[in-house]
Write a protein that holds these residues in place. Structure first.
Motif, PDB file in Angstrom:
ATOM      1  N   ASN C 191      -4.292   2.682  -8.861  1.00 40.55           N
ATOM      2  CA  ASN C 191      -4.943   1.401  -8.671  1.00 40.55           C
ATOM      3  C   ASN C 191      -4.519   0.722  -7.380  1.00 40.55           C
ATOM      4  OD1 ASN C 191      -6.754   1.336 -10.706  1.00 40.55           O
ATOM      5  ND2 ASN C 191      -5.366   0.370 -12.196  1.00 40.55           N
ATOM      6  N   GLY C 200     -11.397  -1.642  -7.768  1.00 44.02           N
ATOM      7  CA  GLY C 200     -10.559  -1.627  -8.956  1.00 44.02           C
ATOM      8  C   GLY C 200     -10.168  -3.010  -9.413  1.00 44.02           C
ATOM      9  N   VAL C 202      -8.967  -0.072 -12.095  1.00 47.06           N
ATOM     10  CA  VAL C 202      -9.703   0.729 -13.064  1.00 47.06           C
ATOM     11  C   VAL C 202      -8.746   1.123 -14.177  1.00 47.06           C
ATOM     12  CG1 VAL C 202     -10.857   2.937 -13.415  1.00 47.06           C
ATOM     13  CG2 VAL C 202     -11.260   1.652 -11.315  1.00 47.06           C
TER      14      VAL C 202
END
Lengths: 383, 313, 348
Positions: C191, C200, C202
């Motif tokens: 990330n 992100g 994510v």
């Protein structure tokens, strides 16, 4: 010491659906103490034959006997033979002494001291006593060769088998070892089968030579007999360097008619030819003489194409028609004295002596007429 | 062996190559090194960040970048201490089956490969045996798990067979260790056989023939010629097999009941380490991962060449 | 059958069509002198004769060598093929729960029909195929690229190779810990890397649509070093002259690799692909370690994990066995052609 008898030995390999005949109905008997050289071009089946004798290949058909004992199904280790391989096949993790002791340890119950004594003796005989504690990787090619030989000799087997043992050596060493091997074999008197593709080895080493081609035995006889009285055109062309000259000819009365020349033959020669008319005339290069001027029908006016001086002798390439394209014209190769001065483009007269010619059946290759060995070599002891 | 690595360099070619490289250092070459370095970074970073994380305190984990070192204030050995405490007994258990299983399967593999490579018998029959053996390498172990459980729990109850051992005060959970040894040997035979076979195929045929002509039986040829020359391959096989067995989780999971068992191998304990209701303790997990990987890492660092040879075969 | 017995008889008799001499041999009468019609010395011992017959049938060292390979082969055969057959049998029963042993009296395909109706099974099968294909293709490509780069005669070749192969020496259990950390939602590298591109964060392992690919990526990280080693060996076997000839012919570097070098790596590709696919099927260890339990992250269930979960967590032994058979079939589909290929190339 033993006799070795191959009776109609045949070996076929299965290659997919195809059956390949590697050795075809080969029979020969080798006398006790004899040195037999098996020779032929690569792929002729000579190594396969040797490996069958060694028990490394199964025999498809025929019988193999050592001293009248059939050994077809006897395992290698029970045949009492020793073999020297082309690669020497020394055991890399063992010292020379251990290499040589191995066979005695495995095949006999001799006590260690006895084995040691035998190894030392053999080492002395071969002049490798000082190498006994070294590893094979520390040895030169020639030394390794001696160890391989010693490993075979120390076993004191019934039969020695040698598979191109000298071909990994350089030319000079090879010549030395040739003599030495012969001497050793003579001293030990062990029946020996020696496989090679080298015709010099074949001619110089063997009591007899067996010539194989395409898996079939072509001739087995003394080297000189094979050379001077070849059984067929293959043997004639295989032995001798430069190779024998061959001309396709047709028999017409008492004349052999070729593309560019006629060669009359006497009645004695003619009688050997029978009804066959498609023939091949053969003449060895060294049998050809260069003469001053043409005086009979066995002499031909020719042009010198190439001269290769070898020092003691010259190899001369001649052709019949001075105007012909040298690449396609029929060429005659002659070996003449090194002091005879000839050069390219010279016109010469070459004599093809009738007592030196060979005549072969063009279809079967079989020799119909050979030069007589008595004429060829009067002072040589004949077999 | 030399022809299998035709371009392994002697010293002369190395220096020549080095000089050549320097002479012709172009933009293209520089680009090449940059790409290689980035790739190296990609392979290193997950491991590196794991390593630094294992030394971090809880606050350092949140405050520093995952791949950055913890700094003096966030540095702690505490997690390693905990991990070692938790895993040490598993380490011992793992060694207890990994070492014997590795040694036995290497020896058996060598013998099997010898019987299938050096002696002469019909190639087509050999090929059938070999195919069955090689296919055995690739079988997904899931396909044998249920029978394996059945076999060890119902048919061969080592628990009872070895009761005299438990009488000595050893926990009977260790029956699982014995089962693991036998299981790993049985399933290790194929790969060990294949590795040794590739090696034996390169042995000089003439040398073997020579030994047999010298009167040695097959057994003696193995003892005196083939086995003494198998050293290099034993190194490869032992290393490969050890890594495989040490790292395997599936069989341990199935054969050794739980991670709380006194006989639990290290992989089994590690898989559950640092997981609790409050969330995952990554520093502890990383420390555990490194501790558990120590033996295989050591093997890899010291015997990298042999390891590469083992996986490439 | 009669034909079989005749062949057997012929195999066992030392010399076919020579019954008389055989009888004499069995009677123990010593026949002196060379017997022209019997090529071997008559064996007096029936077992010795059988041994010789077997040797002739299978090759000269067959009997003597069997002591070396037969016992290990039987042990292995029992544990591998015996177990697979047993497993097949179990999959046809209804074996479950705490029953001590399956009931083999009532065999049917119930477990297989159950699998087809189980959406979890279908998902796992699809995931397995995706994982196999993507993981294998991706790993091969990365491995090939690395091998080519490393083979360009670089310095520190050994160091680079060591680094690329390093993950391969680690256990799935260990690498799973690393990737858990990398994919961590709050503090993971993944990330933070995409964060620098403004993307992100994510949830790599939480999002059902992403988790499988995240896992494939992690597996590629672990195995591309292996593919590289295999390709490197393949590249090293190509003579230098081929590179030089292509250069002399005026091919660009890219063209040279594409048209001259890569086609010669077919053998390496095939063997690496087979090994990778099989590793992919065994990815169980990795998935198990991600969660520390039988249930992998949602969306990443594969047949290997489902099989173990059904059998060992849910105690549906027969159902697990049936899934295992499906997995075995998939493996066979990969290995079978490979073995035939190797046999044809005389590589066995």
């Amino acid at each position: 010491m033993a006799t070795l008898e191959l009776d109609s030995i045949t070996k076929t390999f299965q290659d997919g659906d195809e059956e390949i005949v590697a050795v075809d109905d080969v029979s020969m008997s080798i006398d006790d103490g004899e040195f037999l050289v098996v020779v032929g071009p690569s792929g002729c089946g000579k190594s396969t034959t040797l490996r069958m004798v060694a028990g490394l290949e199964t025999i498809t058909a025929g019988t193999l006997s050592i001293d009248d004992r059939v050994v077809n199904d006897v395992k290698s280790q029970d045949r009492d033979i020793a073999m020297v391989f082309q690669s020497y096949a020394l055991y890399p993790h063992m010292s020379v002494r251990q290499n040589m002791s191995f066979g005695l340890e495995e095949s006999t119950d001799l006590p260690d001291e006895e084995i040691n004594r035998l190894v030392s003796e053999t080492g002395e005989m071969l002049g490798i006593s000082n190498l006994l504690d070294r590893r094979p990787s520390d040895l030169s090619g020639g030394q390794q060769q001696r160890v391989a030989l010693g490993r075979a000799i120390v076993r004191d087997p019934e039969v020695f088998l040698m598979d191109e043992p000298l071909s990994n050596l350089d030319a000079k060493l090879r010549a030395e070892m040739r003599t030495e091997l012969q001497r050793l074999q003579n001293d030990l008197g062990v029946t020996t089968v020696y496989v090679t593709h080298d015709q010099t080895e074949a001619m110089t080493m063997g009591d007899r030579i067996a010539i194989l081609d395409g898996g079939e035995l072509q001739q087995i006889a003394s080297p000189l007999k094979c050379y001077h009285e070849p059984a067929n055109q293959f043997v004639a062309s295989f032995l001798g360097e430069p190779s024998m000259n061959f001309f396709d000819v047709t028999l017409d009365g008492n004349r052999l008619v070729g593309d560019v020349f006629d060669y009359p033959v006497a009645d004695e020669v003619r009688a050997n030819l029978g009804q066959t008319t498609d023939l091949v005339l053969g003449i060895r290069p060294e049998a050809i003489e260069l003469v001053e001027r043409k005086s009979d029908a066995h002499e031909f006016e020719m042009t010198v194409d190439v001269v290769e001086p070898m020092g003691d002798e010259n190899t001369v390439y001649l052709h019949f028609d001075p105007d012909a394209d040298p690449d396609v014209a029929e060429t005659l190769v002659a070996t003449i004295d090194g002091f005879t001065r000839v050069s390219e483009g010279d016109s010469v007269v070459a004599r093809i002596p009738e007592d030196a010619i060979h005549v072969f059946d063009r279809l079967t290759g079989e020799a119909l007429h050979n030069r007589s060995m008595e004429d060829a070599a009067d002072q040589v002891d004949l077999v | 062996m030399s022809d299998t690595k035709p371009r392994t360099d002697g010293g002369a070619t190395t220096t020549a190559r080095l000089r050549r490289t320097l002479d012709r250092m172009t933009v293209e070459d520089a680009g090449l090194y940059v790409v290689l370095l980035f790739a190296a970074l990609f392979y290193i970073v997950p491991i590196e960040s794991g390593l630094v994380t294992s030394f971090k305190t809880g606050t350092a984990i949140i405050e520093t970048a995952p791949f950055a070192p913890p700094g003096p204030s966030g540095f702690t050995f505490e997690k390693w201490q905990t991990a070692i405490d938790a895993l040490l007994r598993g380490m011992g258990n793992s060694l207890l089956y990994a070492v014997p299983a590795t040694v036995i399967s290497a020896i058996v593999g060598s013998i099997t490969a010898y019987g299938l490579t050096i002696p002469t018998w019909k190639k087509s029959y050999k090929a059938v045996v070999l195919m069955l053996i090689i296919a055995g390498i690739f079988i997904p172990y899931q396909a044998v798990l249920v029978p394996l459980t059945q076999f060890w729990s119902q048919w061969a109850q080592l628990d009872q067979v070895l009761s005299f051992v438990w009488a000595l005060g050893v926990s009977n959970d260790y029956a699982g260790i014995v089962e693991l040894v036998i299981t790993h040997v049985a399933y290790g035979i194929p790969i060990c056989t294949l590795l040794f076979r590739t090696y034996y195929k390169t042995m000089s045929e003439e040398m073997i023939e020579s030994a047999r002509l010298d009167g040695a039986t097959l057994r003696r040829v193995y003892r005196r010629i083939v086995l003494p020359l198998s050293g290099p391959m034993f190194a490869v096989v032992l290393i490969y097999q050890f890594t495989q067995i040490w790292n395997d989780l599936l069989f341990t999971l199935v054969l050794v009941s739980t991670e709380s068992s006194p006989a639990a191998p290290v992989v089994l304990i590690l898989a559950g380490l640092g997981t609790s209701l409050e969330g995952q303790d990554f520093a502890l997990r990383m420390a555990g991962a490194f501790f558990a990987a120590l033996p295989t890492l050591a093997v890899y660092i010291f015997f990298g060449e042999e390891f590469a040879e083992g996986v490439a075969a | 059958m009669p034909d079989f017995f005749r062949r057997l008889h012929r195999t066992i008799s030392p010399s076919s069509g020579d019954d008389e001499s055989e009888v004499r041999a069995d009677g123990g009468v010593v026949s002196d002198g060379p017997t022209a019609d019997a090529p071997t010395e008559p064996d007096r011992d029936a077992t010795a004769r059988l041994k010789a017959a077997l040797d002739r049938r299978f090759g000269s060292d067959f009997m003597e060598s069997s002591i070396f390979w037969l016992p290990p082969f039987l042990l292995m055969g029992l544990f591998v093929y015996g177990a697979v057959i047993w497993n097949l049998l179990i999959s046809l029963t209804d074996y479950q729960r705490f029953e001590n042993a399956p009931d083999y009296s009532d065999l049917d395909f119930e477990m297989y029909t159950r699998a087809l109706a189980d959406s979890g099974f279908i998902d796992a099968a699809v995931n397995t195929l995706i994982l196999l294909l993507l993981f294998t293709a991706g790993t091969l490509m990365v491995g090939l690229l690395l091998a080519i780069l490393i083979d360009r005669g670089i310095r520190f070749e050994n160091s680079f190779r060591t680094i690329y192969l390093l993950p391969m020496s680690l256990s799935f259990v260990v690498t799973a810990q690393f990737w858990l950390w990398i994919y961590n939602y709050n503090n993971g590298i993944a990330n933070s890397v995409i964060g620098t591109f403004g993307l992100g964060p994510v949830s790599w392992l939480g999002n059902q649509d992403i988790v499988l690919y995240a896992i494939i990526f992690a597996l590629m990280w672990q195995f591309s070093g292996y593919a590289m080693v295999v390709y490197l060996a393949g590249l090293r076997a190509i003579p230098r002259e081929h590179y030089e000839a292509a250069k002399v012919d005026g091919a660009s570097t890219l063209k040279m690799y594409w048209r001259v070098i890569i086609p010669q790596l077919k053998g390496a590709t095939i063997s690496a692909a087979v090994v990778l696919m099989v590793f992919g099927m065994k990815a169980f260890d990795f998935l198990y370690s991600l969660t520390g339990g039988y249930r992998p992250p949602n969306g990443a269930d594969i047949l290997a994990t489902k099989m173990v979960r059904e059998a060992y967590a849910n105690l549906n032994w027969a159902y697990g066995a049936a899934i295992a058979i499906v997995l075995f079939g998939m493996a066979l589909g990969v290995i079978g052609p490979y073995l035939v290929y190797e046999y044809r190339r005389d590589n066995l």
